[in-house]
Design a protein around this motif. Structure first.
Motif, PDB file in Angstrom:
ATOM      1  N   VAL A 635      72.957 104.176  33.420  1.00 21.42           N
ATOM      2  CA  VAL A 635      72.838 103.439  32.166  1.00 21.42           C
ATOM      3  C   VAL A 635      73.456 104.200  30.992  1.00 21.42           C
ATOM      4  CG1 VAL A 635      70.520 104.333  31.627  1.00 21.42           C
ATOM      5  CG2 VAL A 635      71.269 102.169  30.668  1.00 21.42           C
ATOM      6  N   GLU A 636      73.326 105.536  30.990  1.00 19.34           N
ATOM      7  CA  GLU A 636      73.864 106.299  29.860  1.00 19.34           C
ATOM      8  C   GLU A 636      75.388 106.180  29.807  1.00 19.34           C
ATOM      9  OE1 GLU A 636      73.818 110.844  28.041  1.00 19.34           O
ATOM     10  OE2 GLU A 636      72.459 110.306  29.676  1.00 19.34           O
ATOM     11  N   GLU A 637      76.020 106.304  30.977  1.00 13.50           N
ATOM     12  CA  GLU A 637      77.486 106.167  31.026  1.00 13.50           C
ATOM     13  C   GLU A 637      77.905 104.760  30.601  1.00 13.50           C
ATOM     14  OE1 GLU A 637      79.309 107.336  34.734  1.00 13.50           O
ATOM     15  OE2 GLU A 637      77.687 108.748  35.123  1.00 13.50           O
ATOM     16  N   LEU A 638      77.148 103.755  31.057  1.00  9.68           N
ATOM     17  CA  LEU A 638      77.476 102.375  30.736  1.00  9.68           C
ATOM     18  C   LEU A 638      77.373 102.118  29.231  1.00  9.68           C
ATOM     19  CD1 LEU A 638      78.055  99.427  31.388  1.00  9.68           C
ATOM     20  CD2 LEU A 638      75.660  99.145  32.053  1.00  9.68           C
ATOM     21  N   ALA A 639      76.274 102.575  28.628  1.00 12.73           N
ATOM     22  CA  ALA A 639      76.090 102.374  27.183  1.00 12.73           C
ATOM     23  C   ALA A 639      77.202 103.051  26.394  1.00 12.73           C
ATOM     24  CB  ALA A 639      74.729 102.917  26.756  1.00 12.73           C
ATOM     25  N   TYR A 656      75.997  90.900  25.313  1.00 15.33           N
ATOM     26  CA  TYR A 656      75.105  90.309  26.316  1.00 15.33           C
ATOM     27  C   TYR A 656      74.702  91.351  27.356  1.00 15.33           C
ATOM     28  CZ  TYR A 656      73.129  87.210  29.771  1.00 15.33           C
ATOM     29  OH  TYR A 656      72.265  86.620  30.665  1.00 15.33           O
ATOM     30  N   LEU A 657      75.667  92.164  27.789  1.00 13.66           N
ATOM     31  CA  LEU A 657      75.361  93.213  28.762  1.00 13.66           C
ATOM     32  C   LEU A 657      74.385  94.222  28.163  1.00 13.66           C
ATOM     33  CD1 LEU A 657      75.833  94.367  31.544  1.00 13.66           C
ATOM     34  CD2 LEU A 657      77.884  95.511  30.689  1.00 13.66           C
ATOM     35  N   ALA A 658      74.557  94.526  26.882  1.00 15.85           N
ATOM     36  CA  ALA A 658      73.626  95.438  26.209  1.00 15.85           C
ATOM     37  C   ALA A 658      72.209  94.870  26.216  1.00 15.85           C
ATOM     38  CB  ALA A 658      74.092  95.688  24.775  1.00 15.85           C
ATOM     39  N   SER A 659      72.086  93.544  26.067  1.00 15.43           N
ATOM     40  CA  SER A 659      70.747  92.936  26.084  1.00 15.43           C
ATOM     41  C   SER A 659      70.096  93.080  27.455  1.00 15.43           C
ATOM     42  CB  SER A 659      70.826  91.457  25.680  1.00 15.43           C
ATOM     43  OG  SER A 659      71.435  90.671  26.675  1.00 15.43           O
ATOM     44  N   ILE A 660      70.909  93.094  28.518  1.00 14.60           N
ATOM     45  CA  ILE A 660      70.369  93.320  29.871  1.00 14.60           C
ATOM     46  C   ILE A 660      69.816  94.741  29.977  1.00 14.60           C
ATOM     47  CG2 ILE A 660      70.946  93.395  32.334  1.00 14.60           C
ATOM     48  CD1 ILE A 660      71.028  90.582  31.136  1.00 14.60           C
ATOM     49  N   TYR A 670      62.380 107.773  27.065  1.00  9.54           N
ATOM     50  CA  TYR A 670      63.520 108.663  26.834  1.00  9.54           C
ATOM     51  C   TYR A 670      64.847 107.890  26.780  1.00  9.54           C
ATOM     52  CZ  TYR A 670      64.720 108.548  31.871  1.00  9.54           C
ATOM     53  OH  TYR A 670      65.087 108.166  33.133  1.00  9.54           O
ATOM     54  N   VAL A 671      64.832 106.630  27.230  1.00  2.55           N
ATOM     55  CA  VAL A 671      66.044 105.800  27.179  1.00  2.55           C
ATOM     56  C   VAL A 671      66.094 104.988  25.881  1.00  2.55           C
ATOM     57  CG1 VAL A 671      67.348 103.961  28.335  1.00  2.55           C
ATOM     58  CG2 VAL A 671      66.112 105.653  29.695  1.00  2.55           C
ATOM     59  N   LEU A 672      64.899 104.653  25.332  1.00  2.00           N
ATOM     60  CA  LEU A 672      64.814 103.728  24.199  1.00  2.00           C
ATOM     61  C   LEU A 672      65.620 104.193  22.994  1.00  2.00           C
ATOM     62  CD1 LEU A 672      63.707 101.211  22.861  1.00  2.00           C
ATOM     63  CD2 LEU A 672      61.600 102.474  22.338  1.00  2.00           C
ATOM     64  N   GLN A 673      65.540 105.466  22.660  1.00  2.00           N
ATOM     65  CA  GLN A 673      66.237 105.948  21.475  1.00  2.00           C
ATOM     66  C   GLN A 673      67.746 105.768  21.603  1.00  2.00           C
ATOM     67  OE1 GLN A 673      64.660 106.740  18.603  1.00  2.00           O
ATOM     68  NE2 GLN A 673      66.749 106.625  17.808  1.00  2.00           N
ATOM     69  N   GLY A 674      68.245 105.985  22.804  1.00  2.00           N
ATOM     70  CA  GLY A 674      69.678 105.779  23.032  1.00  2.00           C
ATOM     71  C   GLY A 674      70.061 104.313  22.889  1.00  2.00           C
ATOM     72  N   ILE A 676      68.562 102.167  20.917  1.00  2.00           N
ATOM     73  CA  ILE A 676      68.561 101.853  19.473  1.00  2.00           C
ATOM     74  C   ILE A 676      69.841 102.355  18.816  1.00  2.00           C
ATOM     75  CG2 ILE A 676      67.445 102.432  17.287  1.00  2.00           C
ATOM     76  CD1 ILE A 676      64.761 102.238  18.763  1.00  2.00           C
ATOM     77  N   SER A 677      70.285 103.529  19.208  1.00  2.00           N
ATOM     78  CA  SER A 677      71.553 104.055  18.676  1.00  2.00           C
ATOM     79  C   SER A 677      72.713 103.122  19.056  1.00  2.00           C
ATOM     80  CB  SER A 677      71.813 105.462  19.219  1.00  2.00           C
ATOM     81  OG  SER A 677      70.789 106.340  18.809  1.00  2.00           O
ATOM     82  N   MET A 678      72.659 102.625  20.292  1.00  2.00           N
ATOM     83  CA  MET A 678      73.681 101.676  20.748  1.00  2.00           C
ATOM     84  C   MET A 678      73.665 100.417  19.874  1.00  2.00           C
ATOM     85  SD  MET A 678      73.875  99.712  24.447  1.00  2.00           S
ATOM     86  CE  MET A 678      72.344  98.815  24.100  1.00  2.00           C
ATOM     87  N   LEU A 679      72.470  99.908  19.567  1.00  2.00           N
ATOM     88  CA  LEU A 679      72.332  98.710  18.747  1.00  2.00           C
ATOM     89  C   LEU A 679      72.958  98.907  17.363  1.00  2.00           C
ATOM     90  CD1 LEU A 679      71.144  95.868  18.210  1.00  2.00           C
ATOM     91  CD2 LEU A 679      69.042  97.016  17.466  1.00  2.00           C
ATOM     92  N   LYS A 680      72.738 100.071  16.772  1.00  2.00           N
ATOM     93  CA  LYS A 680      73.264 100.337  15.430  1.00  2.00           C
ATOM     94  C   LYS A 680      74.782 100.231  15.408  1.00  2.00           C
ATOM     95  CE  LYS A 680      69.471 103.424  14.065  1.00  2.00           C
ATOM     96  NZ  LYS A 680      69.087 104.827  13.777  1.00  2.00           N
ATOM     97  N   VAL A 681      75.420 100.818  16.394  1.00  2.00           N
ATOM     98  CA  VAL A 681      76.884 100.802  16.437  1.00  2.00           C
ATOM     99  C   VAL A 681      77.392  99.381  16.696  1.00  2.00           C
ATOM    100  CG1 VAL A 681      78.930 101.685  17.621  1.00  2.00           C
ATOM    101  CG2 VAL A 681      76.965 103.191  17.229  1.00  2.00           C
ATOM    102  N   LEU A 682      76.741  98.682  17.630  1.00  2.00           N
ATOM    103  CA  LEU A 682      77.158  97.321  17.951  1.00  2.00           C
ATOM    104  C   LEU A 682      77.005  96.395  16.751  1.00  2.00           C
ATOM    105  CD1 LEU A 682      75.670  96.902  21.552  1.00  2.00           C
ATOM    106  CD2 LEU A 682      78.068  97.252  20.931  1.00  2.00           C
ATOM    107  N   CYS A 683      75.907  96.551  16.018  1.00  2.00           N
ATOM    108  CA  CYS A 683      75.682  95.723  14.827  1.00  2.00           C
ATOM    109  C   CYS A 683      76.740  95.996  13.756  1.00  2.00           C
ATOM    110  CB  CYS A 683      74.291  95.984  14.255  1.00  2.00           C
ATOM    111  SG  CYS A 683      73.012  94.983  15.020  1.00  2.00           S
ATOM    112  N   GLU A 684      77.026  97.251  13.554  1.00  2.00           N
ATOM    113  CA  GLU A 684      78.017  97.617  12.533  1.00  2.00           C
ATOM    114  C   GLU A 684      79.364  96.970  12.835  1.00  2.00           C
ATOM    115  OE1 GLU A 684      80.276 101.622  10.857  1.00  2.00           O
ATOM    116  OE2 GLU A 684      78.414 101.842  11.993  1.00  2.00           O
TER     117      GLU A 684
END
Length: 874
Positions: A635-639, A656-660, A670-674, A676-684
């Motif tokens: 998952v880390e590599e994918l994100a 859509y893949l991010a929502s999965i 330990y995955v959640l924070q990553g 959220i960081s992904m969400l911030k970049v995608l939203c921007e």
């Protein structure tokens, strides 16, 4: 565009022989119709009457201008335009060819003009006075006007508002007695003129659509007696008349009756009084039997027909409609009875021509899925007949037989003694290139229901795929067939042991991995150097497309049951009651890791190609779903890769893949924070795209997938999400996106806000009052007034259909959080709306709307109030 001669010339070119000139003229005239000059020029053209084409174009343009561009007119021109339209109507030559079309367009223009001027009234009595005298043409105009006035009241392109509509409805209703008397006189005068009588009936039908019309006075009027007299003229019973049409040699006539048989079936199906239902079925059964026999005859192919029927030609489309019609009426005759009838037809024609049997098999294929699974008489006979068909039989006959097996999967699933013979029959005929698609689909259907008894077919099916791949033509059909067979193979390995699952999944996927790696490295497969590669429509050439191999992976992992649903997983869990399900290793973990690396390489190589990226994301999604939490290994590599590519190529499928990923892993701290960081970049990146001119309208898929992602965070990690600044960013963008009239995008935005409100309510119910709940409440306090305003404005002016109810649901849900704030914000929104314009709500009506909404506790009541308000503006 203000030169009338140019308009005449363009109209002449439009009907000329030169396609290029006609296309140029059409584009020029379309622009002319939008110009302000069109008003005066078409008025002149209507007066000059130089040609039918010019008069028709002018009448049509005038109607369009009144309907869509009414605001261009100054108020002091309304009366002059009305009088001009009346004069044009009265001067139309009734005897001219197609004059009725011009009369209709001018009548519509006059009606639309009148309806949009709130100050006008009493026009119906004026119509009766002006046109109820003189030659027939005046009567034709009057009947047209009396017909279009009530019809145009329902035209939602006219933004009249409910107040104006109601006023005109009352005006029409007040003139009902005069209109009924006028229609009576016309019927008496023209009692033998069926054309005129038909116009009277159409006019009366339109008039009665007005809900204010006093039907009691009609029931008592002489007009009603004259109308009823028309209906009692002796004639054949309706169904006999329909069957006369069905027996006629021209199949286009029976096609005209399909809707009547559908209405009959719908009427019978809704009867829930058993004795009456049985009695009516008995009454109509003979008619349906005759109808199906007629369809059997009409569905026959020509004896010299070659190949299988083309579903896209006229006769193919007719057979498709026959299929739907038989599905509609089969229950009236009973599926077993109907199947028996067709089986007898087959026996009667065993020594006849192939097309006689094929038509019966085609009819059977349309409804055989409805035959009960406990039938031990009809279907066994049918199967035995099909098994005995020679390989040299006509391909169309074999194709219909195969369609029967494709639809008998439920019956076959409880009759395993027939499954093996059926599969052998299908495999035998899969060597015929015209039958490969239908046999492959049938085998997938059968394997999906009976895989416990068919596992021995795994290797023969896999071998069939390799044979198909050598096809020199029909590449797309061949690949579609390969995917049917791949899915069949995947069904056959579900619930095997762990070792067998791992081994056979590797067999299914190894070819895709090899080809994708070669494709990503820019290497063509060596086997593609065969002579088949030079054929444009060969499978070998198609196999150079990476999407083919990506879709094969998706097909496999869409069918494989998730590891936690496999029999081997459940057995291990039962054998060790202390075992943690997440610790029982997924047998295809190693394969999935390898697949991910392959797809990751493909994504990197084709990152700018939306089609490839979309298919990759879909395949990854199915792989993740099949493994559950154990796919966290990549998952880390994918994100990281999602963010890297999305910043340069904002394909919405990454959202859509991010929502999965959020759905699967948000519960792991330990995955959640990553995430959220992904969400911030995608939203921007997303809001940069949506912030462009017309960004929301041009990128509805981005809106849809971005707010699906937001929904997953609200559902799976609300406390963490609402405390982030990115949540406010999504609120800010979401309130504006509520006015986007796009079904999927708008529903995702609406659901995002509704899920947020539900999370607050659920937290309060559970006495949870942590920083996450406080942050969520603060966001709704900050954006609540905008939420109410944009929801209300959207429901009145921006969105259509069921989306209005969604807007009402937001207004209602905010009331469930705080009635006080709902009242305050709704009053502020109501004050912004236009009022007392004649085509809008009055101030008093807006106050009443506010009072009703804030006292409503049910969504249905709020939705009805919003609907009623929207009628005052539309």
């Amino acid at each position: 565009m203000d030169n009338i001669e140019n308009v005449y010339q363009a109209i002449q070119c439009l009907s000329g022989q030169n396609p290029t000139d006609a296309n140029t003229a059409a584009q020029w005239l379309a622009q002319f119709q939008k110009s302000v000059y069109a008003w005066s020029i078409v008025d002149i053209i209507l007066a000059q009457k130089k040609s039918y084409n010019a008069s028709y174009f002018a009448a049509q343009t005038m109607r369009q201008k009144v309907l869509y561009d009414f605001k261009e007119l100054p108020k002091d021109s309304y009366i002059a335009l009305r009088d001009s339209l009346i004069n044009h109507l009265k001067s139309v030559d009734e005897n001219a060819e197609n004059s009725a079309i011009i009369i209709t367009q001018l009548a519509l223009a006059l009606a639309d003009l009148y309806l949009q001027v709130p100050e006008w009234n009493c026009f119906i009595s004026e119509i009766l006075t002006r046109f109820n005298q003189g030659p027939d043409v005046n009567l034709n105009i009057m009947l047209n006007l009396l017909k279009v006035f009530p019809e145009e009241l329902q035209n939602r392109h006219l933004r009249l508002g409910e107040n104006r509509r109601t006023a005109v409805e009352k005006e029409l209703a007040a003139e009902s007695d005069a209109v009924f008397n006028c229609l009576k006189q016309i019927m008496e005068t023209y009692s033998s003129n069926m054309v005129m009588l038909k116009k009277v009936i159409q006019c009366l039908g339109a008039w009665l659509t007005n809900k204010q019309c006093p039907t009691d006075s009609l029931a008592e009027s002489p007009l009603m007696h004259l109308v009823l007299h028309l209906l009692v003229v002796p004639q054949c019973p309706a169904l006999d008349m329909l069957l006369l049409l069905a027996d006629y040699h021209d199949y286009s006539l029976v096609e005209m009756t399909f809707n009547v048989w559908y209405r009959l079936s719908e009427f019978l199906y809704q009867i829930n009084i058993e004795p009456l239902y049985d009695e009516l079925l008995e009454t109509f059964r003979p008619y349906v039997e005759r109808y199906v026999c007629a369809l059997y005859k009409h569905s026959r192919l020509d004896t010299d027909h070659e190949g299988i029927p083309d579903e896209k030609d006229d006769f193919g489309e007719f057979r498709s409609k026959v299929s739907e019609s038989i599905k509609d009426v089969a229950f009236i005759m009973g599926s077993i009875n109907l199947a028996g009838k067709m089986l007898n037809t087959i026996k009667e024609h065993q020594n006849g021509t192939w097309d006689e049997i094929e038509s019966a098999l085609f009819i059977l294929s349309t409804f055989c899925q409805n035959i009960t699974e406990n039938d031990e008489e009809i279907v066994p006979q049918l199967c035995s007949f099909i098994y005995a068909l020679p390989r040299t039989a006509h391909p169309a006959l074999l194709n219909s037989a195969i369609q029967i097996f494709a639809n008998l999967q439920d019956w076959l699933s409880v009759h395993p003694e027939f499954q093996e013979s059926t599969m052998h029959f299908l495999l035998q005929h899969s060597s015929h290139e015209l039958l490969i698609r239908s046999t492959s689909e049938a085998m997938e259907n059968i394997c999906s229901k009976g895989y416990d008894f068919l596992r021995s077919f795994f290797n023969p099916l896999l071998e069939l795929i390799h044979r198909i791949e050598g096809a020199p033509r029909h590449a797309q059909i061949m690949e579609t067939s390969c995917q049917f067979i791949l899915r069949a193979c995947t069904h056959l390995i579900n619930d095997l042991t762990e070792a067998e699952l791992a081994s056979k999944l590797n067999q299914l996927c190894e070819q895709s991995i090899m080809h994708l790696l070669k494709s990503s490295n820019g290497v063509k497969s060596a086997e593609n150097n065969s002579q088949n590669e030079n054929v444009a429509d060969s499978w070998k050439r198609l196999s150079n497309d990476p999407v083919l191999w990506i879709d094969r992976i998706a097909a496999i992992f869409r069918i494989i049951k998730p590891w936690q649903n496999q029999a081997a997983f459940k057995e291990q869990l039962n054998n060790n009651s202390n075992a943690n399900g997440n610790q029982i290793p997924c047998p295809w973990l190693e394969l999935s890791t390898n697949l991910w690396k392959t797809l990751s390489t493909t994504l990197e190589h084709y990152q700018s190609e939306l089609r490839v990226v979309e298919h990759c994301c879909r395949a990854v999604r199915f792989i993740i779903r099949s493994m559950g939490i154990q796919s966290v290994v990549f998952v880390e590599e994918l994100a990281h890769q999602i963010l890297k590519i999305y910043s340069n190529h904002p394909h919405s499928c990454f959202l859509y893949l991010a929502s999965i990923l959020v759905d699967e892993y948000a519960g792991i701290a330990y995955v959640l924070q990553g995430l959220i960081s992904m969400l911030k970049v995608l939203c921007e990146c997303s809001f940069k795209l949506l912030g462009q001119p017309n960004g929301l309208r041009n990128h509805p898929d981005t809106v849809d997938d971005l707010y699906r992602l937001g929904i997953r965070f609200v559902q799976r990690a609300p406390a963490a999400f609402f405390q982030q600044q990115v949540a406010a960013l999504m609120f800010e963008g979401g309130v504006h996106a509520l006015e986007l009239d796009h079904q999927d995008a708008n529903k995702s935005v609406t659901k995002f806000f509704l899920e947020g409100i539900d999370s607050i309510k659920n937290a309060k119910k559970a006495n949870i009052n942590d920083p996450g709940v406080a942050a969520a409440e603060a966001l709704f306090l900050q954006y609540g007034d905008q939420l109410i305003w944009h929801s209300l404005n959207a429901s009145l002016f921006q969105v259509s259909g069921g989306l209005r109810r969604d807007m009402a649901e937001i207004i209602c849900a905010i009331g469930n959080l705080s009635k006080e704030k709902q009242s305050e914000w709704l009053m502020a929104a109501v004050c912004k709306l236009p009022h007392d314009t004649g085509l809008s709500a009055s101030r008093k009506q807006l106050e009443e709307f506010h009072a009703k909404v804030i006292t409503s506790t049910r969504l249905a009541d709020v939705a009805n109030n919003v609907r009623d308000l929207s009628r005052l503006y539309n």
